[in-house]
Design an enzyme around this catalytic site. Sequence first.
Site, short mmCIF file in Angstrom:
data_model
loop_
_atom_site.label_atom_id
_atom_site.label_comp_id
_atom_site.label_asym_id
_atom_site.label_seq_id
_atom_site.Cartn_x
_atom_site.Cartn_y
_atom_site.Cartn_z
N ASP A 149 0.84 -1.20 0.00
CA ASP A 149 0.00 0.00 0.00
C ASP A 149 0.87 1.25 0.00
O ASP A 149 0.60 2.21 0.70
CB ASP A 149 -0.94 -0.01 1.20
CG ASP A 149 -2.12 0.94 1.01
OD1 ASP A 149 -2.43 1.27 -0.15
OD2 ASP A 149 -2.71 1.35 2.02
N LYS A 151 1.80 4.58 -1.07
CA LYS A 151 1.15 5.72 -1.72
C LYS A 151 1.60 6.98 -0.99
O LYS A 151 2.12 6.89 0.13
CB LYS A 151 -0.38 5.56 -1.70
CG LYS A 151 -0.95 5.31 -0.34
CD LYS A 151 -2.45 5.03 -0.41
CE LYS A 151 -2.98 4.74 0.99
NZ LYS A 151 -4.36 4.30 0.98
N ASN A 154 1.13 7.55 2.71
CA ASN A 154 1.85 6.70 3.66
C ASN A 154 3.34 7.00 3.70
O ASN A 154 4.10 6.31 4.36
CB ASN A 154 1.60 5.23 3.34
CG ASN A 154 0.16 4.83 3.65
OD1 ASN A 154 -0.51 5.48 4.46
ND2 ASN A 154 -0.33 3.80 3.00
N ASP A 167 3.20 3.35 9.45
CA ASP A 167 2.77 2.03 9.85
C ASP A 167 1.92 1.44 8.74
O ASP A 167 1.09 2.12 8.17
CB ASP A 167 1.93 2.15 11.09
CG ASP A 167 1.30 0.83 11.43
OD1 ASP A 167 2.00 -0.18 11.36
OD2 ASP A 167 0.10 0.81 11.73
N THR A 222 -8.29 4.15 -2.80
CA THR A 222 -7.99 4.39 -4.19
C THR A 222 -7.08 3.30 -4.76
O THR A 222 -6.10 2.91 -4.15
CB THR A 222 -7.31 5.76 -4.40
OG1 THR A 222 -6.71 5.76 -5.69
CG2 THR A 222 -6.23 6.02 -3.37
P1 ATP Z 1 -4.10 3.70 5.95
O1 ATP Z 1 -3.25 4.66 5.18
O2 ATP Z 1 -3.33 2.53 6.50
O3 ATP Z 1 -5.33 3.32 5.24
P2 ATP Z 1 -5.15 5.87 7.45
O4 ATP Z 1 -5.21 6.65 6.19
O5 ATP Z 1 -6.39 5.75 8.27
O6 ATP Z 1 -4.59 4.44 7.26
P3 ATP Z 1 -2.59 6.94 8.15
O7 ATP Z 1 -2.28 7.01 6.69
O8 ATP Z 1 -1.68 6.15 9.02
O9 ATP Z 1 -4.09 6.50 8.42
O10 ATP Z 1 -2.66 8.40 8.75
C1 ATP Z 1 -3.47 9.41 8.20
C2 ATP Z 1 -2.67 10.69 8.13
O11 ATP Z 1 -2.27 11.09 9.45
C3 ATP Z 1 -1.35 10.55 7.35
O12 ATP Z 1 -1.53 10.70 5.98
C4 ATP Z 1 -0.53 11.67 8.00
O13 ATP Z 1 -0.86 12.92 7.46
C5 ATP Z 1 -0.98 11.63 9.44
N1 ATP Z 1 -0.06 10.78 10.24
C6 ATP Z 1 -0.11 9.43 10.38
N2 ATP Z 1 0.86 8.98 11.17
C7 ATP Z 1 1.59 10.07 11.56
C8 ATP Z 1 2.76 10.27 12.38
N3 ATP Z 1 3.37 9.26 12.97
N4 ATP Z 1 3.22 11.53 12.52
C9 ATP Z 1 2.59 12.55 11.90
N5 ATP Z 1 1.50 12.44 11.12
C10 ATP Z 1 1.00 11.22 10.95
MG MG Z 2 -3.56 6.79 4.90
#
Ligand code: ATP
Ligand code: MG
Length: 402
Positions: A149, A151, A154, A167, A222
């Site tokens: 994943d 992108k 991430n 993560d 997406t």
């Molecule tokens: P996934 O991408 O696994 O579907 P998600 O979109 O719910 O999960 P993340 O992509 O982990 O969640 O986090 C969403 C947003 O939060 C990231 O794009 C980033 O902007 C912010 N973010 C996530 N982890 C961190 C971190 N450790 N420090 C700062 N910002 C973070």
């Molecule tokens: Mg995300």
Amino acid sequence: MRRSAHARKETEFLRLKRTRLGLEDFESLKVIGRGAFGEVRLVQKKDTGHVYAMKILRKADMLEKEQVGHIRAERDILVEADSLWVVKMFYSFQDKLNLYLIMEFLPGGDMMTLLMKKDTLTEEETQFYIAETVLAIDSIHQLGFIHRDIKPDNLLLDSKGHVKLSDFGLCTGLKKAHRTEFYRNLSHNLPNDFTFQNMNSKRKAETWKRNRRQLAFSTVGTPDYIAPEVFMQTGYNKLCDWWSLGVIMYEMLIGYPPFCSETPQETYKKVMNWKETLIFPPEVPISERAKDLILRFCCEWEHRIGAPGVEEIKTNPFFEGVDWEHIRERPAAISIEIKSIDDTSNFDEFPESDILKPAVSTSNHSETDYKNKDWVFINYTYKRFEGLTARGAIPSYMKAGK
Ligand code: ATP
Ligand code: MG
């Protein structure tokens, strides 16, 4: 030496287990990100004053999507806490409503936000970010993991502007866009995206950027960055991550990703049909080297760059001049300005939410419903700790690639 390291890990594990942290140990400062299943907040640990990012995943949302099985199935990663290229994970816990992950706060924001701010990146900036992401992806491959994943959302940026992978894999399997079934019964006369196809690249970029954040929040997700073989029943391997990197590289230089469309279904069709749909708009000139590398990333996995090993990627002419050994210690292509440890200026504004308010449940699940389904999440907390301490050996069941 090995022994004592092992003993240390054991104690660390026991200590972490004993601490039994909970939500009450953290003060929430600000919402900094939103995802399909929850949000990410800047928090401060009350006793130490340390600042962290806290990812909150709403159990109800995950249950409602009827995809809970995936949480564990997809939990095939770890937190290799020692890698410079992966966001460090510190604690995890859960309560009735949510799962919580406490990780290092990366004040530089994410690549999606950066790309939305800029029309395109220069070739030099692109070289830097793609090179660092090559090393980041390779570091997890070496541990036996496939990200699947990759992108821009991430890819996070640390306080100096260097890349870290967020993560991963946690929710990938939950999103419809990642599951083949979602596309299987596509009606053949879906509305064509004529309007989109007929736009010039400037309008495409505008449309893409306007809809982008919504796409990041949606539970559908997406398919733009997913390699075609991942959708097929025939299987995939770690090379799928290099395809995704090719899509990101295209987006950095052109302003929108190569298969973007008005609907995920249309994007899916374009990905599967990449031989016809992967084209470079003549009005956005990019170097031959860049074009070549993108086409070496985005092709059949059998011929894809990196198949013989990561050296093939590192020695590609596009990376000429990259100091692979020291890239992370040298200044980043775009430097980050941070005024304090809790500076959130590189993040978009998100409204406060009530995810942490003891719920008046908005869904029709009763509380006992969640209780009964709690078993689903039991392994979750445990595996996290295990990941944290399993720095050397990774249990085979946690490895990707099955
Ligand atoms: P996934 O991408 O696994 O579907 P998600 O979109 O719910 O999960 P993340 O992509 O982990 O969640 O986090 C969403 C947003 O939060 C990231 O794009 C980033 O902007 C912010 N973010 C996530 N982890 C961190 C971190 N450790 N420090 C700062 N910002 C973070
Ligand atoms: Mg995300």
